[in-house]
Design a protein around this motif. Structure first.
Motif, mmCIF file in Angstrom:
data_model
loop_
_atom_site.group_PDB
_atom_site.id
_atom_site.type_symbol
_atom_site.label_atom_id
_atom_site.label_comp_id
_atom_site.label_asym_id
_atom_site.label_seq_id
_atom_site.Cartn_x
_atom_site.Cartn_y
_atom_site.Cartn_z
ATOM 1 N N ALA A 119 -22.006 71.700 54.548
ATOM 2 C CA ALA A 119 -21.856 70.502 55.373
ATOM 3 C C ALA A 119 -20.622 69.724 54.920
ATOM 4 C CB ALA A 119 -23.104 69.619 55.269
ATOM 5 N N ASP A 120 -19.926 69.126 55.874
ATOM 6 C CA ASP A 120 -18.779 68.294 55.518
ATOM 7 C C ASP A 120 -18.579 67.212 56.567
ATOM 8 O OD1 ASP A 120 -16.454 69.237 57.481
ATOM 9 O OD2 ASP A 120 -17.474 71.040 56.796
ATOM 10 N N ALA A 121 -17.921 66.157 56.150
ATOM 11 C CA ALA A 121 -17.607 65.031 57.029
ATOM 12 C C ALA A 121 -16.163 64.623 56.763
ATOM 13 C CB ALA A 121 -18.546 63.857 56.781
ATOM 14 N N GLY A 122 -15.441 64.298 57.829
ATOM 15 C CA GLY A 122 -14.045 63.909 57.678
ATOM 16 C C GLY A 122 -13.701 62.717 58.553
ATOM 17 N N TYR A 123 -12.814 61.881 58.052
ATOM 18 C CA TYR A 123 -12.334 60.727 58.807
ATOM 19 C C TYR A 123 -10.815 60.717 58.709
ATOM 20 C CZ TYR A 123 -11.814 55.949 60.530
ATOM 21 O OH TYR A 123 -11.462 54.844 61.266
ATOM 22 N N ILE A 124 -10.147 60.715 59.868
ATOM 23 C CA ILE A 124 -8.686 60.763 59.913
ATOM 24 C C ILE A 124 -8.159 59.524 60.633
ATOM 25 C CG2 ILE A 124 -6.670 62.049 60.688
ATOM 26 C CD1 ILE A 124 -8.335 64.578 60.630
ATOM 27 N N HIS A 125 -7.311 58.798 59.942
ATOM 28 C CA HIS A 125 -6.589 57.665 60.543
ATOM 29 C C HIS A 125 -5.161 58.148 60.760
ATOM 30 C CE1 HIS A 125 -5.435 53.542 61.423
ATOM 31 N NE2 HIS A 125 -4.470 53.623 60.505
ATOM 32 N N VAL A 179 -5.008 56.595 66.063
ATOM 33 C CA VAL A 179 -6.214 57.234 66.587
ATOM 34 C C VAL A 179 -7.102 57.562 65.394
ATOM 35 C CG1 VAL A 179 -7.164 59.292 67.689
ATOM 36 C CG2 VAL A 179 -5.173 58.168 68.666
ATOM 37 N N ASN A 180 -8.360 57.129 65.453
ATOM 38 C CA ASN A 180 -9.320 57.391 64.384
ATOM 39 C C ASN A 180 -10.305 58.456 64.846
ATOM 40 O OD1 ASN A 180 -8.192 55.322 62.772
ATOM 41 N ND2 ASN A 180 -9.344 53.794 63.916
ATOM 42 N N THR A 181 -10.473 59.478 64.041
ATOM 43 C CA THR A 181 -11.356 60.593 64.385
ATOM 44 C C THR A 181 -12.360 60.820 63.261
ATOM 45 O OG1 THR A 181 -9.638 61.676 65.703
ATOM 46 C CG2 THR A 181 -11.487 63.033 64.976
ATOM 47 N N LEU A 182 -13.639 60.767 63.608
ATOM 48 C CA LEU A 182 -14.728 61.063 62.679
ATOM 49 C C LEU A 182 -15.313 62.421 63.056
ATOM 50 C CD1 LEU A 182 -16.804 60.317 60.454
ATOM 51 C CD2 LEU A 182 -18.153 59.210 62.262
#
Length: 437
Positions: free
Chosen positions: A261-267, A285-288
């Protein structure tokens, strides 16, 4: 392009428990390129070669010669630790900590000719890039903790810093930017590994892009010309967390399961020009992203059966007025099996997966594609010769389209590849041992 590379390294024990490594590398390269453009409305025959100078687009034809010399000095200090493998007398040594400095000294020269522009541009950069790492493993090797940090700077491309104008395409003009600065990035990562009965791993990582290069654009409403120029943007970053675990279900270890499992947040930052505007501006653009992959497997002798599933949810939102918030899910699930017939040594394998997408703005992308693959292999000559035939995507369902979201909005990417095929393999293994003296 011509290039050369040389490297020398010196290792020594500075004092008890501390090692020092000093290295130096030298990289040389030379690149030449040119582009002689002719007016697109001119048709020239072979008998008219001598007249090419009359139809040449001198303002956009160029000759470019680049020479780069980069001398990098690396210095690092480190200390070692060790742990013993459980139920074994073997001891494993590892690097417990390290501190490093890398100093690239770079000289670039660009001999550039375009129209009336004839310039010799140079760029000299000296950066101090640093890194540090720490690792601590328990004496039995079951618990293992690691952390690392780094800070890196890199000079802007010299070709982007030339004051030039490219209008070879009448409606698209490209400019250089002499004020372009270097890129700056910092990275931090932490990981913990548990190597006990239930093996698992947890990790965190962060990348901070203090300064990047983006492409700005402006539009002239009177002429219809778009003008592009590279500019620096500041403040983008990427965060990531992950968790992996695997274990056996039964005592004989025939049944196993694993989850990743993984989670990522990109600004993400980039230059964007909205409808009705004539100048681009920095947009975020923010992507979760939340992702999980898992499987359950039975493996005994010649038989292997696996059930697997994967799901990825993405939420993207931007500051642009016309940006439509995206909540999309990509998931696939399926079964695979492999069996080797004992006496014949024939291996049969088959796998089928359902690939699904939901939440996209276009109905063409919200699809369900069932992909079926199969293969048959046979060994000969006591395993030295193996013949195999495999069929990929028997039902012709796989798509070559990938959907992404960046700082300018959504992008659709097409891949030129074979979505389905049948392929044969013939492999021959042989060993040749040296003669004994």
């Amino acid at each position: 392009m011509t290039w050369g590379y040389a490297y020398v390294e010196f290792n020594t024990k500075l004092f008890e428990g501390v090692d020092m490594k000093l290295g130096e590398s030298l990289h040389l390269s030379r690149t030449e390129s040119h582009d002689y453009l002719y007016h697109p409305d001119t048709l020239v025959l072979a008998s008219q070669i001598d007249a090419l100078s009359a139809v040449t687009d001198f303002n956009n034809s160029y000759d470019s010669r680049t020479n780069i010399t980069e001398n990098t000095v690396n210095l690092s200090l480190s200390g070692n630790g060790n742990y013993k493998i459980p139920n074994s007398p073997v001891t494993v040594d590892y690097q417990r900590w390290s501190l490093g400095i890398s100093v690239p000294i770079r000289h670039e020269s660009l001999d550039y000719q375009r129209g009336s522009l004839d310039t010799l541009a140079t760029q000299n950069t000296l950066f101090v890039n640093t890194s540090a790492a720490f690792r601590n493993a328990s004496k039995d090797g079951i618990h293992d903790f690691r952390v690392n940090v780094s800070h890196t700077r890199r000079g802007a491309f010299l070709s982007d810093r030339i004051t030039y104008r490219d209008d070879s395409q009448p409606l698209i003009v490209k400019l250089g930017n002499p004020d372009l600065k270097s890129t700056v990035t910092s990275n931090v990562g932490m990981d913990y590994y548990n190597k006990g009965v239930n093996q698992w791993h947890a990790g965190l990582a962060a990348d901070f892009y203090h300064r990047q290069t983006a492409q700005s654009v402006s539009y002239n409403t009177e002429t219809g010309v778009y003008t592009y120029q590279p500019k620096n943007v500041k403040g983008a970053y990427r965060l990531n967390a992950k968790f992996d675990i695997s274990r056996a279900i039964d005592k004989n270890r025939f049944w196993t399961w694993q989850m990743n499992a993984d989670a990522g947040y990109i600004h993400s930052l980039d230059h964007t020009m909205l409808d009705g505007e004539t100048e681009s501006h920095v947009n975020a653009v923010n992507t979760l992203t939340l992702h999980d992959n898992a499987y359950v497997q039975f493996n005994k002798g010649a038989l292997n059966i696996r059930a697997a599933g994967d799901v990825r949810w993405r939420h993207s939102e931007g500051k642009m007025q016309d940006f439509e918030t995206l909540n999309a899910v990509d998931f696939h699930y399926g079964l695979s099996a492999r069996y080797t017939i004992p006496k014949l040594k024939t291996t049969l394998s088959v796998d089928g997966k359902m690939y699904s997408r939901r939440g996209y703005g276009s109905a063409d992308l919200n699809t369900d594609d069932f992909v079926l693959n199969a293969s048959l292999s046979q060994s000969f000559l006591k395993g030295k010769l193996i013949a195999r035939i495999e069929a990929f995507d028997l039902l012709h369902q796989l798509s070559n389209t990938q959907y992404e979201v960046n700082a300018q909005g959504r992008t659709e990417t097409w891949f030129r590849s074979l979505p389905n095929y049948i392929m044969t393999h013939v492999v021959f293994h042989f060993n040749k041992n040296p003669k004994r003296k």
